[in-house]
Scaffold this motif. Structure first.
Motif, PDB file in Angstrom:
ATOM      1  N   LEU A 399       0.793  -1.174  -0.003  1.00 26.88           N
ATOM      2  CA  LEU A 399      -0.026   0.100   0.097  1.00 26.88           C
ATOM      3  C   LEU A 399       0.704   1.326  -0.175  1.00 26.88           C
ATOM      4  CD1 LEU A 399      -2.935  -1.179   2.080  1.00 26.88           C
ATOM      5  CD2 LEU A 399      -3.080  -0.418   0.283  1.00 26.88           C
ATOM      6  N   LYS A 400       2.041   1.612   0.712  1.00 24.33           N
ATOM      7  CA  LYS A 400       3.132   2.419   0.241  1.00 24.33           C
ATOM      8  C   LYS A 400       3.237   2.500  -0.804  1.00 24.33           C
ATOM      9  CE  LYS A 400       7.287   1.595   1.288  1.00 24.33           C
ATOM     10  NZ  LYS A 400       8.526   1.125   0.856  1.00 24.33           N
ATOM     11  N   HIS A 401       3.634   1.738  -1.458  1.00 22.70           N
ATOM     12  CA  HIS A 401       4.194   1.644  -2.779  1.00 22.70           C
ATOM     13  C   HIS A 401       3.059   2.389  -3.612  1.00 22.70           C
ATOM     14  CE1 HIS A 401       7.664  -0.116  -2.443  1.00 22.70           C
ATOM     15  NE2 HIS A 401       7.214  -1.249  -2.380  1.00 22.70           N
ATOM     16  N   MET A 406       0.823   6.797  -6.591  1.00 21.42           N
ATOM     17  CA  MET A 406      -1.018   7.845  -6.966  1.00 21.42           C
ATOM     18  C   MET A 406      -0.071   9.342  -6.658  1.00 21.42           C
ATOM     19  SD  MET A 406      -2.839   6.189  -8.478  1.00 21.42           S
ATOM     20  CE  MET A 406      -4.137   7.451  -8.068  1.00 21.42           C
ATOM     21  N   PHE A 407       0.473   9.137  -5.481  1.00 20.71           N
ATOM     22  CA  PHE A 407       0.633  10.520  -4.974  1.00 20.71           C
ATOM     23  C   PHE A 407       1.777  11.286  -6.479  1.00 20.71           C
ATOM     24  CE2 PHE A 407       5.501  13.353  -4.059  1.00 20.71           C
ATOM     25  CZ  PHE A 407       4.112  14.307  -3.388  1.00 20.71           C
ATOM     26  N   GLN A 408       3.235  10.791  -7.159  1.00 16.80           N
ATOM     27  CA  GLN A 408       3.417  11.186  -8.728  1.00 16.80           C
ATOM     28  C   GLN A 408       2.337  10.967  -9.274  1.00 16.80           C
ATOM     29  OE1 GLN A 408       7.360  11.403  -8.486  1.00 16.80           O
ATOM     30  NE2 GLN A 408       6.720  11.146  -6.130  1.00 16.80           N
ATOM     31  N   TYR A 409       2.000  10.385  -9.488  1.00 12.19           N
ATOM     32  CA  TYR A 409       0.678  11.471 -10.730  1.00 12.19           C
ATOM     33  C   TYR A 409       0.154  12.624 -10.128  1.00 12.19           C
ATOM     34  CZ  TYR A 409      -3.819  10.742 -13.333  1.00 12.19           C
ATOM     35  OH  TYR A 409      -4.607  11.168 -13.666  1.00 12.19           O
ATOM     36  N   HIS A 410      -0.522  12.639  -9.413  1.00 11.84           N
ATOM     37  CA  HIS A 410      -0.876  13.299  -8.886  1.00 11.84           C
ATOM     38  C   HIS A 410      -0.490  14.594  -8.451  1.00 11.84           C
ATOM     39  CE1 HIS A 410      -5.127  11.926  -9.013  1.00 11.84           C
ATOM     40  NE2 HIS A 410      -4.704  11.047  -7.621  1.00 11.84           N
ATOM     41  N   ASP A 411       0.653  14.936  -8.625  1.00 12.54           N
ATOM     42  CA  ASP A 411       1.879  15.634  -8.225  1.00 12.54           C
ATOM     43  C   ASP A 411       2.341  16.310 -10.091  1.00 12.54           C
ATOM     44  OD1 ASP A 411       3.425  17.416  -6.951  1.00 12.54           O
ATOM     45  OD2 ASP A 411       4.815  16.437  -7.716  1.00 12.54           O
ATOM     46  N   ILE A 412       2.774  15.273 -10.304  1.00 11.20           N
ATOM     47  CA  ILE A 412       3.159  15.256 -11.982  1.00 11.20           C
ATOM     48  C   ILE A 412       2.486  15.441 -12.781  1.00 11.20           C
ATOM     49  CG2 ILE A 412       4.433  14.521 -13.373  1.00 11.20           C
ATOM     50  CD1 ILE A 412       6.549  13.352 -11.125  1.00 11.20           C
ATOM     51  N   LYS A 413       1.334  14.699 -12.340  1.00  6.00           N
ATOM     52  CA  LYS A 413       0.339  14.501 -14.067  1.00  6.00           C
ATOM     53  C   LYS A 413      -0.786  15.578 -13.528  1.00  6.00           C
ATOM     54  CE  LYS A 413      -1.070  13.062 -18.253  1.00  6.00           C
ATOM     55  NZ  LYS A 413      -0.347  13.057 -19.930  1.00  6.00           N
ATOM     56  N   SER A 418      -3.923  18.187  -3.955  1.00  8.33           N
ATOM     57  CA  SER A 418      -5.286  17.870  -2.230  1.00  8.33           C
ATOM     58  C   SER A 418      -4.923  16.499  -2.342  1.00  8.33           C
ATOM     59  CB  SER A 418      -6.851  18.204  -2.338  1.00  8.33           C
ATOM     60  OG  SER A 418      -7.434  17.692  -3.596  1.00  8.33           O
ATOM     61  N   GLU A 419      -5.646  15.806  -3.898  1.00  3.91           N
ATOM     62  CA  GLU A 419      -5.237  14.621  -3.310  1.00  3.91           C
ATOM     63  C   GLU A 419      -3.874  13.782  -3.872  1.00  3.91           C
ATOM     64  OE1 GLU A 419      -7.488  12.014  -4.951  1.00  3.91           O
ATOM     65  OE2 GLU A 419      -8.671  13.361  -3.765  1.00  3.91           O
ATOM     66  N   ALA A 420      -3.526  14.564  -4.268  1.00  4.82           N
ATOM     67  CA  ALA A 420      -1.585  13.938  -4.078  1.00  4.82           C
ATOM     68  C   ALA A 420      -0.810  14.040  -2.307  1.00  4.82           C
ATOM     69  CB  ALA A 420      -0.721  15.459  -4.856  1.00  4.82           C
ATOM     70  N   TRP A 421      -1.454  15.003  -2.146  1.00 10.99           N
ATOM     71  CA  TRP A 421      -1.550  15.152  -0.439  1.00 10.99           C
ATOM     72  C   TRP A 421      -2.236  13.856   0.867  1.00 10.99           C
ATOM     73  CZ3 TRP A 421       2.521  17.001   2.610  1.00 10.99           C
ATOM     74  CH2 TRP A 421       2.243  16.249   4.179  1.00 10.99           C
ATOM     75  N   LYS A 422      -3.179  13.856  -0.036  1.00  6.67           N
ATOM     76  CA  LYS A 422      -4.249  12.849   0.094  1.00  6.67           C
ATOM     77  C   LYS A 422      -3.097  11.413   0.080  1.00  6.67           C
ATOM     78  CE  LYS A 422      -7.325  10.610  -1.439  1.00  6.67           C
ATOM     79  NZ  LYS A 422      -8.682  10.244  -2.400  1.00  6.67           N
ATOM     80  N   HIS A 423      -2.446  11.271  -0.762  1.00  6.84           N
ATOM     81  CA  HIS A 423      -2.033   9.252  -1.023  1.00  6.84           C
ATOM     82  C   HIS A 423      -0.482   9.881  -0.555  1.00  6.84           C
ATOM     83  CE1 HIS A 423      -4.273   7.564  -3.652  1.00  6.84           C
ATOM     84  NE2 HIS A 423      -5.349   8.939  -4.454  1.00  6.84           N
ATOM     85  N   LEU A 424      -0.071  10.907  -0.704  1.00  2.00           N
ATOM     86  CA  LEU A 424       1.261  10.816  -0.269  1.00  2.00           C
ATOM     87  C   LEU A 424       1.314  10.835   1.314  1.00  2.00           C
ATOM     88  CD1 LEU A 424       4.316  11.498   0.287  1.00  2.00           C
ATOM     89  CD2 LEU A 424       3.620  14.548   0.617  1.00  2.00           C
ATOM     90  N   SER A 425       0.641  11.042   2.332  1.00  2.00           N
ATOM     91  CA  SER A 425       0.505  11.545   3.426  1.00  2.00           C
ATOM     92  C   SER A 425      -0.061   9.775   4.220  1.00  2.00           C
ATOM     93  CB  SER A 425      -1.146  11.937   4.201  1.00  2.00           C
ATOM     94  OG  SER A 425      -0.216  13.334   3.997  1.00  2.00           O
ATOM     95  N   LYS A 609       8.324  13.323   0.642  1.00  2.00           N
ATOM     96  CA  LYS A 609       8.387  12.621   0.215  1.00  2.00           C
ATOM     97  C   LYS A 609       8.764  11.484  -0.516  1.00  2.00           C
ATOM     98  CE  LYS A 609       9.523  15.647  -3.643  1.00  2.00           C
ATOM     99  NZ  LYS A 609       9.099  16.939  -4.697  1.00  2.00           N
ATOM    100  N   HIS A 610      10.349  11.050  -0.947  1.00  2.00           N
ATOM    101  CA  HIS A 610       9.856  10.062  -1.631  1.00  2.00           C
ATOM    102  C   HIS A 610      10.310   9.535  -0.828  1.00  2.00           C
ATOM    103  CE1 HIS A 610      11.784  13.527  -4.301  1.00  2.00           C
ATOM    104  NE2 HIS A 610      12.510  12.180  -4.724  1.00  2.00           N
ATOM    105  N   ASP A 611      10.234   8.188  -1.340  1.00  2.00           N
ATOM    106  CA  ASP A 611      10.337   6.316  -0.527  1.00  2.00           C
ATOM    107  C   ASP A 611      11.419   6.048  -0.641  1.00  2.00           C
ATOM    108  OD1 ASP A 611       9.588   4.189   0.436  1.00  2.00           O
ATOM    109  OD2 ASP A 611       8.764   3.072  -1.395  1.00  2.00           O
ATOM    110  N   PHE A 612      12.847   6.119   0.719  1.00  2.00           N
ATOM    111  CA  PHE A 612      13.879   5.715   0.438  1.00  2.00           C
ATOM    112  C   PHE A 612      13.804   4.836   0.157  1.00  2.00           C
ATOM    113  CE2 PHE A 612      14.530  10.219   2.287  1.00  2.00           C
ATOM    114  CZ  PHE A 612      15.169  11.029   1.240  1.00  2.00           C
ATOM    115  N   PRO A 613      15.349   3.889   0.462  1.00  2.00           N
ATOM    116  CA  PRO A 613      15.359   2.114  -0.254  1.00  2.00           C
ATOM    117  C   PRO A 613      14.873   2.405   1.779  1.00  2.00           C
ATOM    118  CG  PRO A 613      16.854   3.236  -1.762  1.00  2.00           C
ATOM    119  CD  PRO A 613      16.345   3.996  -0.676  1.00  2.00           C
ATOM    120  N   PRO A 614      14.938   0.799   2.037  1.00  2.00           N
ATOM    121  CA  PRO A 614      14.817   0.782   3.241  1.00  2.00           C
ATOM    122  C   PRO A 614      15.782   0.469   4.586  1.00  2.00           C
ATOM    123  CG  PRO A 614      13.227  -1.475   2.270  1.00  2.00           C
ATOM    124  CD  PRO A 614      13.768  -0.379   1.191  1.00  2.00           C
ATOM    125  N   GLY A 615      15.742   1.087   5.157  1.00  2.00           N
ATOM    126  CA  GLY A 615      16.700   0.710   6.413  1.00  2.00           C
ATOM    127  C   GLY A 615      17.685   2.429   6.131  1.00  2.00           C
ATOM    128  N   GLY A 616      17.357   3.151   5.178  1.00  2.00           N
ATOM    129  CA  GLY A 616      18.390   4.266   5.000  1.00  2.00           C
ATOM    130  C   GLY A 616      17.178   5.038   6.232  1.00  2.00           C
TER     131      GLY A 616
END
Length: 740
Positions: A399-401, A406-413, A418-425, A609-616
Motif C-alpha cells: 500500500l505504501k508503494h 498515486m502521489f507521483q501521478y497527481h503531483d506531476i500529471k 489535495s489528492e497528491a497530499w492525500k496519497h502521500l500522507s 515525499k520520497h520513499d527511500f530504500p528500506p534501512g536508509g
C-alpha cells in the motif's frame, strides 16, 4: 583555540610540513606549548576510551540511517540462506581476501528477492519483513556500517567463515553448487546490511559464477539424457488452465528452497542473484546480462524482470525498465513484487511515453487494487502466529508503494495538490506503521557526545595523511549532492564513487586501531593514523578500478566514457559523514570537504515525499522525526564551524543551479584540479547514476523545482512550526556567484 584550516582544506608552511589544527595551549604560549602527544592523550585517546567504555561507541557516528529490524533475523529472506541441509542452521562466515567493489545500491532492487513467500492458501507474506520483537534495542535498530566491535558484525563474519569452510569441503562433490550458492547468498546479504564499500561483493560474484558453471554442466548432462529439467506445471484445475503465473513455468519455483528447485529453477535463481550482486557492485550492464541469462530459461520469470528493470532505470533505459515492470504488474496478482509499482512511477515521471497509455496504464490498476489491498491488510491484522507480523508488513509495504505512486501521478500529471497530499500522507502512514518508534533521545545523545569529544584544540598538527585524493560531500538528504557529484565526476581527473563510503564503512575499526596505537607511543600513533588514511585511499582506487574494468568493454558501441587519465580525486558522497568531519580532518587534514545545502524546506519536504530504500532514511516520513533529524544536522554543522572554522567548504545548491558556469571553476579550484569545460555538460555523460535523483540529474541543471514545497504549504504548517527559525539557512560560503 585551534586555528581552522583554510576553506580549501589545505595549506603548508615554509618547511613543507602538512597543515593541521594547532592545540589551544599552543596559541596561548609557545614556551609551555604541550607536545602533540600530550594533546593527543588528553584531547583524543582518553576521551575516546572513556566514551567507548561508557557507550556503544560505534553508534555515535551512525548518522541519520536506521537499521531495518527485520534484517536482524538471519533466518529471514527467501534467498538469504535457503537451507538445503541441517548444517546451515549454525552458519556464520567471510574472506578470501576479496577483490573490493564499490558502492552498495540498496534500493528496491534487492527487495523483490528478500521479500515474499507464498503460502499454500495463495495468500502473500513477505519473507524479509517478519519484524523483530518489540524488545529490539536502539543499538540494534541502527544501520550497520562496518562495526568491527559490533556483535552483529562479528556474528556475520563468523557465519561467513563457516559457510566458506562448508563450501571448500564440498568442492568436487555433488553438493558443491548448493554450498556455493549458500555462501554467495550470505556474502551478498552481508553487504546489504553492513555498508563498508562492498567488502565481499567480488567474492560473491566469483562464487555465484562458479555455481552457474556447475549448474550449466548438470543441465547439459540432463538434457543429453532426456531428463526433466524443471518441475511439472501445476497450473491446471480439473483439466482447465488456471491463469496464475505463480503456477506456471519457473515462477512456480521462485519461493521453493534450493533443495526443492529443479535444475532450471536453480539456474534462474542463481543467475538472478548474480545479477543483483552486479547491481550492488555498480556493474549495471553486467547485471542486465545476468538477468537476461535467467530469462532465457523463462522469459516470464518475475524476479528477474523486476530486478532487471531496476538496472535499466539506473542506466537511463526507462522504456525497457517500464516494459519489465509492467509485465510483472500484470502477472503478479498477489503483489509480491510491490517495488515494480514504484519503478513504473519513476519511469513515467521521467518520460510518460514509456507506456502506450502513459500514466493511465498504472493509475487504473492502482485505483482498482488499493481497496483490495486495504481489505487484505485488515484481514492480516487479525492473524496470529509466527508469520502474522510479516504478513501485515507485506500489505503495508504494498500500500505504501501504491499510494506513493498515486502521489507521483497527481503531483506531476494531474496537478491535483489535495489528492497528491492525500496519497502521500497515506503512503507515509503505512510506511511508519511498520517501523519501531523513533528514538529521539538516542539521536540527540549522539550529537551531544560528538560535541563533547570533538572540542576546540582537539586536533594537533602533523597528524594524518597529506593526500588530497578524497573529496567528501556531506549534507542533509535531498540537498543536491548528486548534482554536485555528477559535476565533479565529469572532470577527467575526478571519479564519483557514490554513497557507500569506504571511509565511513571502516570508521569503527579505524577508531579501534587509533585507540590501540595510542598506548604504543606518539610515533606509532602518528604512523597508524597515516596508514589508516592511506589504506582508505588505496581501497577507493582499487574499487574504482574494478568497476572501470567491468564497464569499459560494455560500452564499446558508445563514445568513450571512461577516464582518459588516471583519476587523482575520488568523491565520497555519504551524506551522513557530516557526523564524521572530526575524523575526516584527523585522517585527511588536506582533503576537501564540500557541504552542499539546499533551501531548508525544499530539502525537508523532498525528504518527506520520497520513499527511500528500506534501512536508509525511514524516519524522514514523519513530521516529528524528520524535524528532529534536521535540527540535529544543523546543530552538528554549526559545531564544526565553531571548532574547525573554515575547514568545511559550504555550497548553496541554488547557486549551483542558477550559476553553474560561475560556480564550477571555483569548486574545481578548491579540489586542486585544472579547469575542464566538460563539467558544464555533465548530464551528457552516459553513466549510471544509482540514486533516487537518477532521473533528475540526466536532465542537467534546471530551476523550476526551486521552492517546490510552496505548492503544499497549506499542509505543512505543523512541520514548519517544528523547524522554527531554521526555515532560513544563512550559509556563509567563500564561493560566490557571478552576480555577487
Amino acid at each position: 583555540m585551534a586555528n581552522g584550516s583554510n576553506s580549501s582544506g589545505s595549506s603548508s608552511n615554509a618547511g613543507g610540513e602538512s597543515s593541521g589544527q594547532m592545540p589551544a595551549a599552543a596559541a596561548e604560549t609557545a614556551k609551555r606549548a604541550p607536545s602533540t602527544w600530550t594533546v593527543f592523550l588528553f584531547h583524543f585517546a582518553l576521551p575516546m576510551a572513556l566514551v567507548a567504555i561508557l557507550s556503544n561507541f560505534n553508534e555515535i557516528y551512525s548518522g541519520l540511517v536506521s537499521f531495518p529490524s527485520h534484517l536482524l533475523q538471519a533466518d529471514n529472506g527467501a534467498e538469504l540462506i535457503q537451507k538445503s541441509s541441517k548444517e546451515s542452521n549454525d552458519v556464520n562466515m567471510p574472506t578470501m581476501q576479496p577483490k573490493k567493489g564499490p558502492s552498495i545500491a540498496s534500493n528496491q532492487h534487492s527487495q523483490a528477492q528478500t521479500t515474499t513467500k507464498r503460502s499454500s492458501e495463495a495468500t502473500t507474506k513477505s519473507s524479509a519483513t517478519n519484524q523483530s520483537s518489540k524488545t529490539t534495542s536502539s543499538s540494534q535498530r541502527h544501520h550497520r556500517q562496518n562495526a568491527a566491535s559490533d556483535p552483529f558484525y562479528q556474528q556475520m563474519e563468523s557465519n561467513i567463515r563457516t559457510l566458506r569452510n562448508q563450501y571448500q569441503q564440498a568442492v568436487n562433490t555433488p553438493t558443491e553448487h548448493l554450498a556455493a550458492i549458500q555462501l554467495a547468498d550470505f556474502l551478498k546479504y552481508r553487504d546489504t546490511v553492513i555498508h563498508d564499500g562492498g567488502t565481499y561483493q567480488m567474492e560473491a560474484i566469483e562464487v555465484y559464477s562458479r555455481a552457474v558453471s556447475l549448474l550449466e554442466d548438470i543441465w547439459r548432462k540432463m538434457m543429453a539424457n532426456g531428463e526433466d529439467t524443471r518441475k511439472t506445471s501445476t497450473a491446471h484445475d480439473n483439466g482447465q488452465l488456471v491463469n496464475d503465473y505463480y503456477l506456471t513455468g519457473l515462477n512456480h519455483e521462485i519461493f521453493l528452497d534450493y533443495g526443492s528447485k529443479s535444475i532450471e529453477g536453480l539456474l534462474c535463481a542463481t543467475y538472478c542473484n548474480l545479477g543483483k550482486t552486479y547491481f550492488l557492485s555498480n556493474m549495471f550492464e553486467r547485471s542486465v546480462q545476468s538477468h537476461n541469462q535467467c530469462l532465457s530459461y523463462d522469459h516470464k520469470y518475475m524476479d528477474a524482470l523486476s530486478s532487471r528493470g531496476q538496472s535499466y532505470i539506473i542506466l537511463g533505459k526507462f522504456k525497457e525498465a517500464a516494459t519489465d515492470f509492467y509485465s510483472v504488474l500484470k502477472m503478479d496478482s498477489n503483489r509480491l513484487f510491490g517495488n515494480v509499482v514504484t519503478g513504473l512511477s519513476r519511469c513515467l515521471s521521467a518520460d510518460e511515453s514509456v507506456l502506450d497509455r502513459g500514466w493511465d496504464s498504472l493509475v487504473k490498476v492502482l485505483e482498482a487494487d488499493i481497496p483490495h489491498q486495504e481489505e487484505s491488510l485488515r484481514s492480516a491484522k487479525e492473524l496470529t502466529g509466527n508469520n502474522a507480523a510479516g504478513t501485515v508488513k507485506h500489505y503495508a509495504d504494498v500500500l505504501k508503494h501504491m499510494h506513493h505512486a498515486m502521489f507521483q501521478y497527481h503531483d506531476i500529471k494531474s496537478k491535483n495538490v489535495s489528492e497528491a497530499w492525500k496519497h502521500l500522507s497515506k503512503g507515509n502512514e503505512y510506511k511508519m506503521s511498520t517501523l519501531e518508534p523513533f528514538d529521539e533521545a538516542f539521536e540527540k545523545d549522539k550529537v551531544s557526545r560528538l560535541k563533547s569529544v570533538f572540542t576546540e584544540g582537539f586536533w594537533s598538527g602533523g597528524m594524518g595523511s597529506e593526500t588530497k585524493t578524497p573529496i567528501f560531500i556531506i549534507g542533509f538528504v535531498r540537498s543536491g549532492s548528486t548534482l554536485l557529484e555528477r559535476i565533479l565526476d565529469a572532470h577527467p581527473l575526478i571519479v564519483g564513487t557514490g554513497e557507500d563510503s569506504v571511509f565511513n564503512g571502516r570508521l569503527d575499526s579505524i577508531r579501534n586501531d587509533i585507540i590501540k596505537a595510542s598506548t604504543a607511543g606518539q610515533n606509532e600513533f602518528l604512523r597508524t593514523v597515516k596508514k589508516l588514511a592511506d589504506d582508505v585511499v588505496t581501497d577507493m582506487r582499487k574499487r574504482w578500478e574494478i568497476i572501470d574494468a567491468n564497464t569499459k568493454s560494455e560500452a564499446a558501441d558508445l563514445p568513450p566514457q571512461g577516464k582518459t587519465q588516471d583519476p587523482t580525486r575520488f568523491v565520497d558522497k555519504m551524506l551522513s559523514n557530516y557526523m564524521n568531519v572530526g575524523f575526516i580532518h584527523l585522517l585527511f587534514p588536506n582533503a576537501l570537504i564540500l557541504h552542499v545545502a539546499r533551501e531548508p524546506m525544499d530539502s525537508i519536504f523532498s525528504a518527506f515525499k520520497h520513499d527511500f530504500p528500506p534501512g536508509g532514511f525511514d524516519y524522514t516520513s514523519d513530521f516529528a522525526s524528520l524535524a528532529s533529524l534536521y535540527h540535529n544536522y544543523r546543530d552538528v554543522m554549526e559545531h564544526w564551524d565553531r571548532v574547525l572554522p573554515g575547514r568545511v567548504t559550504h555550497i548553496r545548491y541554488e547557486d549551483l543551479v542558477k550559476d553553474l558556469p560561475g560556480m564550477a571553476p571555483q569548486i574545481l579550484e578548491k579540489a586542486s584540479v585544472p579547469w575542464d569545460p566538460a563539467v558544464l555538460k555533465f548530464h551528457q555523460k552516459k553513466q549510471a547514476v544509482n540514486t533516487l535523483s537518477t532521473t533528475q540529474v540526466r536532465k542537467g541543471v534546471y530551476s523550476h523545482h526551486l521552492k517546490g514545497w510552496k505548492r503544499y504549504e497549506e499542509y505543512l504548517g505543523p512541520l514548519l512550526k517544528r523547524i522554527g527559525s531554521r526555515v532560513e539557512f544563512k550559509l556563509n560560503t567563500s564561493l560566490t556567484t557571478s552576480s555577487s
